[in-house]
Design a protein around this motif. Sequence first.
Motif, PDB file in Angstrom:
ATOM      1  N   GLN A 287      -3.040   5.172  -0.302  1.00  0.00           N
ATOM      2  CA  GLN A 287      -3.689   5.649   0.917  1.00  0.00           C
ATOM      3  C   GLN A 287      -4.476   6.927   0.632  1.00  0.00           C
ATOM      4  O   GLN A 287      -5.602   7.094   1.100  1.00  0.00           O
ATOM      5  CB  GLN A 287      -2.623   5.906   1.997  1.00  0.00           C
TER       6      GLN A 287
ATOM      7  N   VAL B  20       0.868  -1.181   0.000  1.00  0.00           N
ATOM      8  CA  VAL B  20       0.000   0.000   0.000  1.00  0.00           C
ATOM      9  C   VAL B  20       0.902   1.228   0.000  1.00  0.00           C
ATOM     10  O   VAL B  20       1.606   1.481   0.955  1.00  0.00           O
ATOM     11  CB  VAL B  20      -0.908   0.033   1.241  1.00  0.00           C
ATOM     12  N   THR B  21       0.879   1.945  -1.117  1.00  0.00           N
ATOM     13  CA  THR B  21       1.716   3.146  -1.195  1.00  0.00           C
ATOM     14  C   THR B  21       0.963   4.347  -0.638  1.00  0.00           C
ATOM     15  O   THR B  21      -0.251   4.280  -0.408  1.00  0.00           O
ATOM     16  CB  THR B  21       2.076   3.454  -2.661  1.00  0.00           C
ATOM     17  N   TRP B  22       1.689   5.452  -0.449  1.00  0.00           N
ATOM     18  CA  TRP B  22       1.067   6.679   0.048  1.00  0.00           C
ATOM     19  C   TRP B  22      -0.008   7.144  -0.936  1.00  0.00           C
ATOM     20  O   TRP B  22      -1.064   7.636  -0.550  1.00  0.00           O
ATOM     21  CB  TRP B  22       2.134   7.747   0.246  1.00  0.00           C
TER      22      TRP B  22
ATOM     23  N   ILE C   9      -7.629   6.060  -1.087  1.00  0.00           N
ATOM     24  CA  ILE C   9      -8.602   5.509  -0.151  1.00  0.00           C
ATOM     25  C   ILE C   9      -9.211   6.625   0.690  1.00  0.00           C
ATOM     26  O   ILE C   9     -10.424   6.680   0.919  1.00  0.00           O
ATOM     27  CB  ILE C   9      -7.952   4.440   0.766  1.00  0.00           C
TER      28      ILE C   9
END
Lengths: 189, 135
Positions: B25, B20-22, B28
């Motif tokens: 995120q 999960v990369t920034w 999301i």
Amino acid sequence: MASAAAAASSTGVPSERRGIPAATFVEDVQIYLTQSGLDANSALAFLQERLQQYKIVEMKLLAQQRDIQAKIPDIGKCLDIVAALQAKKNTGEALIADFEVSEGIYSRAWIEDSNSVCLWLGANVMLEYSYEEAEALLKKNLENAKASFEVLTADLLFLRDQVTITQVTIARVYNWDVHQRRMKATPEA
Amino acid sequence: MQQVFLDGYEQKGSGTETEVTWEDQQNINKFGRLNNRFHELEDEIKVAKENNESLEDASNELILSDEDIVRFQIGEVFTHMPREEVESRLEKMKDDSSKKLQKLEEEKESVLAQMADLKRILYGKFKDSINLEED
């Protein structure tokens, strides 16, 4: 190698906002756990607690937001009445208004040309103002209320993001833990 | 509230470690914000529609009645106002209200479109590991 610290500042997100700490984004779960010296369960417990704290703050802010949302139309109504009185002033007639004396019981009032209104300031205090002063005061109150509302909305958006980040981090730590256990359970070929 | 789950959080984890990369995120986060805004808009649209209807009803009542002086609500009292003034005020209120409703509907469409885009991106990367649906 301060990779975790670098990650926090490189994202450009403030580390806290009005007392609410930001959730640190975890680039790599392994590194995060090693650096914080926590095992998966302790990390999960810490993150869960953070989540609870965020929820509590969210409840508080939502309540404040609701209050202001109710206040804004009330101030609007006051401004309407002052405007109506000002309009009537020039005609020389009285403003006839039917008002509620008690629930379901109405009476009629003739509001003569008077130049002033009384404003309820709260804490059992009521002051008399000229129409213009009252209008200015009410407009200022309305602007303040709207500004507070904007700030609260921004706070809530920030908070919501931190909650999301924390929830995602919890899922990733949990997944990592399951992955680790699986790796340990299957013997190396 | 939050509708996003990464696989494994609730019960059965597959144990796969998806990166999960920034950027992920942030996507999301954005989806979460949009979802919230969507629900707020639905409520606001409902209120705006009711307001529109009330104004229509008031307008109709006014046409049916033949009084010269109408009791028009300002604040908490009913002021006596000449019929023409009430008519023009009502027209303006109806106009403002329908413009506001239209703006809300447009915003809602935009939010839904952005959410659909984000769904495409996020499902594309995370497939079954993520759930972006309402309960």
